[in-house]
Design an enzyme around this catalytic site. Structure first.
Site, mmCIF file in Angstrom:
data_model
loop_
_atom_site.group_PDB
_atom_site.id
_atom_site.type_symbol
_atom_site.label_atom_id
_atom_site.label_comp_id
_atom_site.label_asym_id
_atom_site.label_seq_id
_atom_site.Cartn_x
_atom_site.Cartn_y
_atom_site.Cartn_z
ATOM 1 N N GLN A 192 42.965 46.267 45.404
ATOM 2 C CA GLN A 192 41.690 46.049 46.278
ATOM 3 C C GLN A 192 41.855 46.339 47.793
ATOM 4 O O GLN A 192 42.764 45.583 48.422
ATOM 5 C CB GLN A 192 41.076 44.490 46.004
ATOM 6 N N LYS A 235 34.709 43.718 38.880
ATOM 7 C CA LYS A 235 35.455 44.603 38.043
ATOM 8 C C LYS A 235 36.155 43.792 36.818
ATOM 9 O O LYS A 235 36.320 44.288 35.638
ATOM 10 C CB LYS A 235 36.791 44.895 38.855
ATOM 11 N N ASP A 274 42.078 54.176 40.118
ATOM 12 C CA ASP A 274 41.295 54.310 41.197
ATOM 13 C C ASP A 274 41.128 55.707 41.717
ATOM 14 O O ASP A 274 40.390 56.021 42.517
ATOM 15 C CB ASP A 274 41.565 53.454 42.364
#
Ligand code: NAP
Length: 294
Positions: free
Chosen positions: A98, A54, A121
């Site tokens: 995460q 990422k 996200d």
């Protein structure tokens, strides 16, 4: 019939070049550099590798990234304090925690603490609920990547039979809702589905996200179907495979995504997209759709 193999890497490369251009515009016209904060808890090697990808993606398109690494023992309150600080920092446009998190931390509390306007996200309850009404602030990255692949290949969705195998909150269910929003007729299958093949054989577009190698064999695929394999499985010999018997199914499908080199490339790309979109919203006179609705 031999399927067209969809090159996720090439699609991602093309989109990232476009995104680089959008970052340049933000910098030159608004003096804004999009920024993504990534919180990584613990030292799970898979999570570390996803986070590295990422951050490398951010660098590629000109997004500034901030990595906050916390020990496995971090308390929920301390983690929430980090999120709160990032929520209040106007120079940060996207916040990503995460997953998975250690068992002592309640994932829903963490995801819901992230400001909806920075939830790149797309996992906040508001964004999840928005999938039902077609009103998300940010679409979740993997399903959005699937949608972009179909769009890039000019594969029509409206009126077609879509079968999604896998019903997780982060892949299967949002993918189904997003394709339903595009007027597909959608069926979701899961572990308790009786006779999976009865359903998959009806699919014009088959999206598979179960995490089970070789779950989808040619006998349960309709001739000419579009097959999108989201699965990502590491075999004992180290090979990475999807959920679809690629060699068999490619002889029956019209389009197929390989693993690796298919959907995986698109997930990070859509995260980059969402972060840039967030920065554009912050930079423009109009506020985000979330603010306008509130
Ligand atoms: P997950 O949370 O484990 O969910 C898997 C889903 O598949 C569950 O709904 C499960 O059913 C269903 N399932 C399991 N075995 C099945 C079977 N034999 N038949 C039908 N359905 C079955 O996994 P996930 O996070 O959604 O991820 C799914 C796969 O996609 C994994 O391989 C993951 O690594 C991969 N993935 C890839 C990307 C990418 O960027 N390429 C991103 C995310 C995930 P139940 O609900 O009944 O248990």
């Amino acid at each position: 019939m031999t399927a067209k193999i969809i090159d996720g890497k090439a699609i991602a490369r093309k989109l990232r070049a476009e995104y680089h251009g959008r970052v340049d515009v933000l910098r030159s016209r608004h003096n804004v550099t999009p920024a993504l904060a990534v919180i990584l808890v613990g030292d799970n090697p898979a999570s570390q590798s996803y986070v590295r990808n990422k951050i490398a993606g951010c660098k590629e398109v000109g997004i500034r990234s901030e990595l906050i690494e916390l020990p496995t023992t971090v308390g929920e309150t301390e983690l929430l304090d980090h999120i709160e600080r990032l929520n209040n920092d106007a120079s940060i446009h996207g916040i990503l925690v995460q997953l998975p998190l250690p068992a002592h931390i309640k994932v829903s509390s963490v995801l819901e603490r992230i400001s909806v306007e920075k939830d790149v996200d797309g996992f906040h309850l508001y964004n999840m609920g928005g999938l039902v009404t077609g009103n998300t602030v940010f679409s979740p990255c993997t399903p959005y990547g699937v949608q972009k692949i179909l769009e890039h290949e000019n594969i029509p969705v409206e009126g077609r039979n879509v079968v999604v195998v896998g019903a997780s909150n982060i892949v299967g269910k949002p993918t189904a809702l997003m394709l339903m929003q595009q007027d597909a007729t959608v069926v979701i299958c899961h572990k308790k589905t009786v006779d999976l093949g009865n359903f998959t054989l009806l699919a014009d577009i088959l999206v598979v996200a179960a995490g089970v190698p070789n779950l989808i064999v040619p006998q349960i695929v309709k001739t000419g179907a579009v097959v999108i394999d989201v699965g990502f499985n590491r075999l004992p010999d180290g090979r990475i495979v999807g959920d679809v018997d690629f060699d068999g199914v490619k002889e029956k499908a019209s389009y197929i995504t390989p693993v690796p080199g298919g959907v995986g490339q698109m997930t990070v790309t859509m995260l980059l997209h969402n972060t840039i979109l967030s920065a554009e919203r912050a930079a423009s006179a109009t506020t985000s759709p979330f603010r306008r609705r509130a």
